[in-house]
Enzyme design. Structure first.
Site, mmCIF file in Angstrom:
data_model
loop_
_atom_site.group_PDB
_atom_site.id
_atom_site.type_symbol
_atom_site.label_atom_id
_atom_site.label_comp_id
_atom_site.label_asym_id
_atom_site.label_seq_id
_atom_site.Cartn_x
_atom_site.Cartn_y
_atom_site.Cartn_z
ATOM 1 N N GLU A 1 40.914 -12.750 -62.490
ATOM 2 C CA GLU A 1 40.889 -11.516 -61.704
ATOM 3 C C GLU A 1 40.663 -11.838 -60.225
ATOM 4 O O GLU A 1 39.823 -12.669 -59.881
ATOM 5 C CB GLU A 1 39.759 -10.629 -62.227
ATOM 6 C CG GLU A 1 39.543 -9.329 -61.466
ATOM 7 C CD GLU A 1 38.341 -8.543 -61.969
ATOM 8 O OE1 GLU A 1 38.239 -7.363 -61.626
ATOM 9 O OE2 GLU A 1 37.494 -9.125 -62.703
ATOM 10 N N CYS B 1 39.260 -7.563 -66.815
ATOM 11 C CA CYS B 1 37.803 -7.626 -66.890
ATOM 12 C C CYS B 1 37.181 -6.451 -67.663
ATOM 13 O O CYS B 1 37.235 -6.421 -68.882
ATOM 14 C CB CYS B 1 37.224 -7.757 -65.479
ATOM 15 S SG CYS B 1 35.595 -8.561 -65.423
ATOM 16 N N LYS C 1 43.936 -2.169 -62.332
ATOM 17 C CA LYS C 1 42.745 -1.991 -63.169
ATOM 18 C C LYS C 1 42.347 -0.520 -63.279
ATOM 19 O O LYS C 1 42.073 0.148 -62.285
ATOM 20 C CB LYS C 1 41.599 -2.812 -62.577
ATOM 21 C CG LYS C 1 40.350 -2.901 -63.440
ATOM 22 C CD LYS C 1 39.359 -3.859 -62.799
ATOM 23 C CE LYS C 1 38.106 -4.057 -63.615
ATOM 24 N NZ LYS C 1 37.177 -5.012 -62.964
#
Length: 254
Positions: free
Chosen positions: A39, A139, A106
């Site tokens: 990430e 994540c 995300k």
């Protein structure tokens, strides 16, 4: 599928240098069909500087990675801060030889700092690249069973999570990486970063997980490049295939 787990430490704020790290890794592992890097790998995890470090898809660094991906015949998954008309997104680019980049932003931002720095992604993405369908996660996304389930139900053959997971949350992701594979009977590649930045210690622990939730390989806490062969075959008839056996039932509160 031959997968390269790129558990590396990015140089803070050095987008060009971190892109060079990706290209070097591809040249060193020409047999990899898929290479995965953490990430925000291109910029590092310095949210106070994220506006200055954000790039768009036409940036030279992404172009160089795409060219290296084509030269090595490898699909590359790498995190970066993307400049969009709506603001800065915490994004992952999936760069496959000869095809336009696929980007996922995300959706589940972690904590107040990320919610202040980034705009939320508005959709989940399955990248149809190289003859395979990759379900992309970043994540904190991996901690939500519903997110991985939606990708698997949409046809993802492989779940791919990139992370910048830090202390004290290593055990959370060690469990979630295996659980999301087992939940959906889909193999899972999870790649986290290492090192320290912005007062945070990143814990590594990258892994590849099979459809039964078993570890095919697991890395430690230091930077490492590791290739692994991962079976993408769908579940056999005698396995408990939760994805297709699940029943959607009404809930009664009494």
């Amino acid at each position: 599928m031959r997968v390269l787990l790129g558990q590396l430490e990015p140089a803070a704020g050095d987008v060009a240098g971190n892109a060079a790290q990706v290209c070097d890794a591809l040249r060193a592992h020409p047999d990899a069909e898929l290479a995965v890097f953490p990430e925000l790998f291109l910029c590092g995890y310095d949210l106070a500087r994220i506006d200055a470090l954000a790039i768009d898809l036409a940036d030279h660094s992404l172009t160089l990675i795409a060219e290296a991906a084509t030269a090595s015949k490898t699909t590359v998954v790498v995190g970066f801060a993307e400049r969009t008309p709506e603001g800065i997104a915490n994004a992952v680019a999936c760069l496959a030889p000869g095809t336009p980049p696929v980007v996922y932003r995300k959706a589940n931002l972690f904590g107040a700092a990320e919610r202040s720095a980034f705009v939320e992604g508005g959709e989940l993405v399955v990248a149809d690249v190289g003859g395979h369908r990759l379900g992309l996660l970043i994540c904190f996304d991996v901690e939500f069973p519903e997110t991985a389930r939606a990708l698997a139900a949409a046809g993802a053959e492989l779940l791919v999570t990139i992370a910048a997971n830090m202390e004290p949350y290593g055990p959370d992701h060690a469990l979630a990486a295996r659980a999301r594979a087992l939940d959906n009977r889909r193999p899972h590649v999870y790649v986290n970063r290492t090192g320290e930045e912005s007062g945070l210690r990143f814990v590594g622990g990258s892994c590849a997980v099979d459809t039964g939730g078993g570890l095919v390989t697991c890395l430690g806490t230091n930077p490492e490049l590791r290739c692994v062969d991962l079976d993408l075959s769908p579940p056999t008839a005698d396995e408990v295939d939760y994805l297709y056996l699940v029943r959607e039932l009404p809930v009664s509160v009494r």
